[in-house]
Design a protein around this motif. Structure first.
Motif, PDB file in Angstrom:
ATOM      1  N   UNK A 102       0.821  -1.220   0.000  1.00 48.37           N
ATOM      2  CA  UNK A 102       0.000   0.000   0.000  1.00 48.37           C
ATOM      3  C   UNK A 102       0.850   1.262   0.000  1.00 48.37           C
ATOM      4  N   UNK A 103       2.043   1.179   0.588  1.00 52.63           N
ATOM      5  CA  UNK A 103       2.909   2.345   0.702  1.00 52.63           C
ATOM      6  C   UNK A 103       3.907   2.465  -0.451  1.00 52.63           C
ATOM      7  N   UNK A 104       3.839   1.546  -1.396  1.00 45.00           N
ATOM      8  CA  UNK A 104       4.820   1.524  -2.487  1.00 45.00           C
ATOM      9  C   UNK A 104       6.241   1.558  -1.938  1.00 45.00           C
ATOM     10  N   UNK A 105       6.501   0.667  -1.013  1.00 47.96           N
ATOM     11  CA  UNK A 105       7.795   0.590  -0.336  1.00 47.96           C
ATOM     12  C   UNK A 105       8.879   0.074  -1.278  1.00 47.96           C
ATOM     13  N   UNK A 106      10.130   0.265  -0.901  1.00 49.07           N
ATOM     14  CA  UNK A 106      11.247  -0.202  -1.733  1.00 49.07           C
ATOM     15  C   UNK A 106      11.212  -1.724  -1.938  1.00 49.07           C
ATOM     16  N   UNK A 107      11.488  -2.117  -3.140  1.00 47.15           N
ATOM     17  CA  UNK A 107      11.471  -3.534  -3.494  1.00 47.15           C
ATOM     18  C   UNK A 107      12.502  -4.320  -2.687  1.00 47.15           C
ATOM     19  N   UNK A 108      13.615  -3.707  -2.364  1.00 45.51           N
ATOM     20  CA  UNK A 108      14.660  -4.377  -1.588  1.00 45.51           C
ATOM     21  C   UNK A 108      14.109  -4.874  -0.246  1.00 45.51           C
ATOM     22  N   UNK A 109      13.331  -4.050   0.413  1.00 46.55           N
ATOM     23  CA  UNK A 109      12.740  -4.430   1.695  1.00 46.55           C
ATOM     24  C   UNK A 109      11.732  -5.558   1.515  1.00 46.55           C
ATOM     25  N   UNK A 110      10.917  -5.466   0.502  1.00 46.14           N
ATOM     26  CA  UNK A 110       9.934  -6.514   0.233  1.00 46.14           C
ATOM     27  C   UNK A 110      10.626  -7.845  -0.021  1.00 46.14           C
ATOM     28  N   UNK A 111      11.712  -7.814  -0.784  1.00 43.63           N
ATOM     29  CA  UNK A 111      12.452  -9.051  -1.073  1.00 43.63           C
ATOM     30  C   UNK A 111      13.099  -9.632   0.187  1.00 43.63           C
ATOM     31  N   UNK A 112      13.579  -8.775   1.079  1.00 35.86           N
ATOM     32  CA  UNK A 112      14.144  -9.264   2.337  1.00 35.86           C
ATOM     33  C   UNK A 112      13.081  -9.954   3.187  1.00 35.86           C
ATOM     34  N   UNK A 113      11.885  -9.400   3.203  1.00 30.85           N
ATOM     35  CA  UNK A 113      10.795 -10.009   3.962  1.00 30.85           C
ATOM     36  C   UNK A 113      10.391 -11.337   3.335  1.00 30.85           C
ATOM     37  N   UNK A 114      10.299 -11.372   2.017  1.00 33.94           N
ATOM     38  CA  UNK A 114       9.949 -12.625   1.343  1.00 33.94           C
ATOM     39  C   UNK A 114      11.001 -13.705   1.600  1.00 33.94           C
ATOM     40  N   UNK A 115      12.260 -13.300   1.615  1.00 34.51           N
ATOM     41  CA  UNK A 115      13.340 -14.247   1.903  1.00 34.51           C
ATOM     42  C   UNK A 115      13.191 -14.813   3.312  1.00 34.51           C
ATOM     43  N   UNK A 116      12.882 -13.946   4.248  1.00 30.24           N
ATOM     44  CA  UNK A 116      12.702 -14.387   5.642  1.00 30.24           C
ATOM     45  C   UNK A 116      11.496 -15.319   5.762  1.00 30.24           C
ATOM     46  N   UNK A 117      10.429 -15.014   5.046  1.00 32.46           N
ATOM     47  CA  UNK A 117       9.240 -15.888   5.052  1.00 32.46           C
ATOM     48  C   UNK A 117       9.539 -17.232   4.416  1.00 32.46           C
ATOM     49  N   UNK A 118      10.363 -17.220   3.402  1.00 35.00           N
ATOM     50  CA  UNK A 118      10.731 -18.472   2.740  1.00 35.00           C
ATOM     51  C   UNK A 118      11.463 -19.384   3.724  1.00 35.00           C
ATOM     52  N   UNK A 119      12.268 -18.810   4.603  1.00 35.70           N
ATOM     53  CA  UNK A 119      12.954 -19.590   5.628  1.00 35.70           C
ATOM     54  C   UNK A 119      11.956 -20.258   6.584  1.00 35.70           C
ATOM     55  N   UNK A 120      10.840 -19.592   6.875  1.00 34.48           N
ATOM     56  CA  UNK A 120       9.808 -20.193   7.705  1.00 34.48           C
ATOM     57  C   UNK A 120       9.186 -21.409   7.015  1.00 34.48           C
ATOM     58  N   UNK A 121       8.965 -21.280   5.731  1.00 34.67           N
ATOM     59  CA  UNK A 121       8.332 -22.368   4.977  1.00 34.67           C
ATOM     60  C   UNK A 121       9.248 -23.578   4.838  1.00 34.67           C
ATOM     61  N   UNK A 122      10.547 -23.369   4.900  1.00 37.72           N
ATOM     62  CA  UNK A 122      11.482 -24.483   4.772  1.00 37.72           C
ATOM     63  C   UNK A 122      11.651 -25.250   6.081  1.00 37.72           C
ATOM     64  N   UNK A 123      11.260 -24.641   7.201  1.00 36.25           N
ATOM     65  CA  UNK A 123      11.412 -25.296   8.497  1.00 36.25           C
ATOM     66  C   UNK A 123      10.333 -26.314   8.740  1.00 36.25           C
TER      67      UNK A 123
END
Length: 98
Positions: free
Chosen positions: A77-98
């Protein structure tokens, strides 16, 4: 979606962004989210709700994974930087692998 639910995901998103320490501009994004939440409260007053108390309960109740997922919604909604979004997605991916 009810106003209380919207408030919950906004606050959850704020705390989700707090987890991303490797993003150098995190404080600026957090301030932007904080202002967004304040504007939301001004526009959508829920009389019977203590916002500070509710935010503290959300912080304690939601899991890290849920907060990160909420952060993705808020950042979109805030049109935040893509770099931050990718870092969050990476962290979420780690949750899914556990």
């Amino acid at each position: 979606m009810q106003l209380k639910d919207q408030f919950q995901y906004l606050v959850g998103g704020y705390y989700g962004v707090e987890y991303i320490d490797e993003y150098p501009l995190k404080l600026y994004v957090l301030k932007e989210i904080e202002n967004y939440i304040k504007d939301f409260i001004k526009e959508n007053s829920i009389i019977e709700m203590d916002y500070q108390k509710e935010a503290e309960e959300i912080k304690n109740r939601l899991s890290e994974k849920t907060k990160l997922q909420d952060a993705l919604l808020v950042l979109q909604q805030l049109n935040a930087p893509m770099e931050l979004i990718l870092l969050i997605k990476k962290r979420l991916k780690n949750f899914n692998q556990k």
